[in-house]
Design a protein around this motif. Sequence first.
Motif, short mmCIF file in Angstrom:
data_model
loop_
_atom_site.label_atom_id
_atom_site.label_comp_id
_atom_site.label_asym_id
_atom_site.label_seq_id
_atom_site.Cartn_x
_atom_site.Cartn_y
_atom_site.Cartn_z
N HIS A 91 -6.41 -3.01 -7.67
CA HIS A 91 -7.14 -2.58 -6.48
C HIS A 91 -8.00 -1.35 -6.79
O HIS A 91 -7.59 -0.46 -7.54
CB HIS A 91 -6.15 -2.23 -5.36
N ALA A 92 -9.18 -1.30 -6.17
CA ALA A 92 -10.10 -0.19 -6.38
C ALA A 92 -10.33 0.63 -5.12
O ALA A 92 -11.00 1.66 -5.18
CB ALA A 92 -11.45 -0.71 -6.89
N ASP A 93 -9.78 0.20 -3.99
CA ASP A 93 -10.08 0.89 -2.74
C ASP A 93 -8.85 1.41 -2.03
O ASP A 93 -8.95 1.93 -0.92
CB ASP A 93 -10.87 -0.04 -1.79
N HIS A 94 -7.67 1.24 -2.61
CA HIS A 94 -6.48 1.86 -2.05
C HIS A 94 -5.44 2.00 -3.16
O HIS A 94 -5.62 1.47 -4.26
CB HIS A 94 -5.92 1.06 -0.87
N GLU A 100 0.86 -1.19 0.00
CA GLU A 100 0.00 0.00 0.00
C GLU A 100 0.88 1.24 0.00
O GLU A 100 1.91 1.29 0.68
CB GLU A 100 -0.90 -0.04 1.25
N LEU A 101 0.50 2.24 -0.79
CA LEU A 101 1.37 3.36 -1.09
C LEU A 101 1.84 4.13 0.15
O LEU A 101 2.99 4.57 0.21
CB LEU A 101 0.65 4.32 -2.05
N SER A 102 0.98 4.27 1.14
CA SER A 102 1.36 5.06 2.32
C SER A 102 2.33 4.35 3.24
O SER A 102 2.85 4.95 4.18
CB SER A 102 0.10 5.44 3.11
N ARG A 103 2.62 3.05 2.99
CA ARG A 103 3.46 2.28 3.90
C ARG A 103 4.84 1.97 3.32
O ARG A 103 5.53 1.07 3.82
CB ARG A 103 2.77 0.98 4.27
N ILE A 104 5.26 2.70 2.31
CA ILE A 104 6.55 2.40 1.67
C ILE A 104 7.69 2.44 2.68
O ILE A 104 8.55 1.55 2.71
CB ILE A 104 6.80 3.37 0.49
N PRO A 112 -16.27 2.21 -3.01
CA PRO A 112 -15.09 2.56 -2.20
C PRO A 112 -14.82 4.06 -2.24
O PRO A 112 -15.09 4.73 -3.24
CB PRO A 112 -13.97 1.77 -2.87
N THR A 113 -14.24 4.56 -1.18
CA THR A 113 -14.02 6.00 -1.04
C THR A 113 -13.18 6.56 -2.18
O THR A 113 -13.48 7.62 -2.73
CB THR A 113 -13.31 6.29 0.30
N HIS A 114 -12.12 5.87 -2.55
CA HIS A 114 -11.20 6.40 -3.56
C HIS A 114 -11.33 5.67 -4.89
O HIS A 114 -10.36 5.54 -5.63
CB HIS A 114 -9.75 6.26 -3.06
N LEU A 115 -12.55 5.21 -5.21
CA LEU A 115 -12.74 4.34 -6.36
C LEU A 115 -12.13 4.90 -7.64
O LEU A 115 -11.28 4.27 -8.27
CB LEU A 115 -14.23 4.05 -6.56
N THR A 116 -12.54 6.10 -8.04
CA THR A 116 -12.09 6.65 -9.33
C THR A 116 -10.59 6.85 -9.36
O THR A 116 -9.90 6.44 -10.31
CB THR A 116 -12.80 7.99 -9.61
N GLU A 117 -10.06 7.47 -8.31
CA GLU A 117 -8.62 7.75 -8.30
C GLU A 117 -7.81 6.47 -8.17
O GLU A 117 -6.76 6.32 -8.82
CB GLU A 117 -8.28 8.72 -7.17
#
Length: 342
Positions: free
Chosen positions: A57-60, A30-34, A209-214
């Motif tokens: 993935h569609a939610d993170h 997951e991107l925030s945990r690099i 999901p909250t961030h679906l589009t992005e």
Amino acid sequence: MIFEQVATGGCQSYLLGCQDTQAAVLIDPELSRIDHYRGLLARHGLAVKYVVDTHTHADHFSASKEMGKALGVPVVMHRLSPAPHADLRLDDGDMLIAGGLKLKALHTPGHTRDSMSLVMDDRVFTGDALLIGGTGRTDLPSGDPHMLFESLFDKLLKLPPETMVFPAHDYKGRSHSTIGTEIAENPRLQKTERAAFVEMMQALDLAAPTHLTEALRTNMSGGKTVAQLLAEAAAKVPFMSLEELSGRIGGNSADIVVLDLREKEAFEADHIPGARHLPRGQLELRVNSELPDPTQRILTYCEFGKISTLAAATLRELGYGRAVALDGGMKAWREAGYPLDS
């Protein structure tokens, strides 16, 4: 085997390491945990050989592209993945070998067309095909309840019942389950007839999901998130505090150009005294006429301090080497009680 499970909200990622060779595989990062993954690699003395995404993935936001690039290793996905940054594409039955680690790919579509699970010894990493007490949804792009039924009942549930299940998501703090437990207790798996299972999945009516589009955009294309763009811009520009700017406007304003990047209505409602109006959308088109001196100090601000950061970075790329951004924005200036013009 070295095994680390990293939970980020409901997302689960996995670091597998071979103790004899120090070779490692990173699954669904997951991107925030690099930085966290880097810390785990350093702690265990591991060298990643493959970074794997089990599906789009569609939610993170996936960190596979960034980790693969940083570590100089291939990004692995199923052959049907749309991601252009996938370096190694697996077919059903293909195997990854990293030291003593051997992971066999099972194509398990249904949640997405490119979903795959990874079987290794006593465990299976199921992505979003099989969850603890649930299954992946099938109503997002490329999802298909018929395919999911086949992936579950013809493949995953035929693994030995003691096989441990490690999914890509769990929102209740659970680390793993087993195939046998899921067969016995998972409510969705009690629908053992295709028609009943499909009807159940089609009737779920789940929130998006909250961030679906992005998330889909970035994970499918390898593009950048808005947060990444902001972080990159912030690394290229210095900032000025509200207090510092307050002391510079007025009698000392000749040595700095203050640019308000908001739309006309917002500028006319209130703005920092002495500020000039140059909407962000016109910056590149008007920069030569509005800012003829590239040596002049320029401060950018907007309502919340994000657009102004991007604009200051753009100005520096255009040759305005003294461009800075206001730390905060008009909202912070207003709330701090500094003077306003309208």
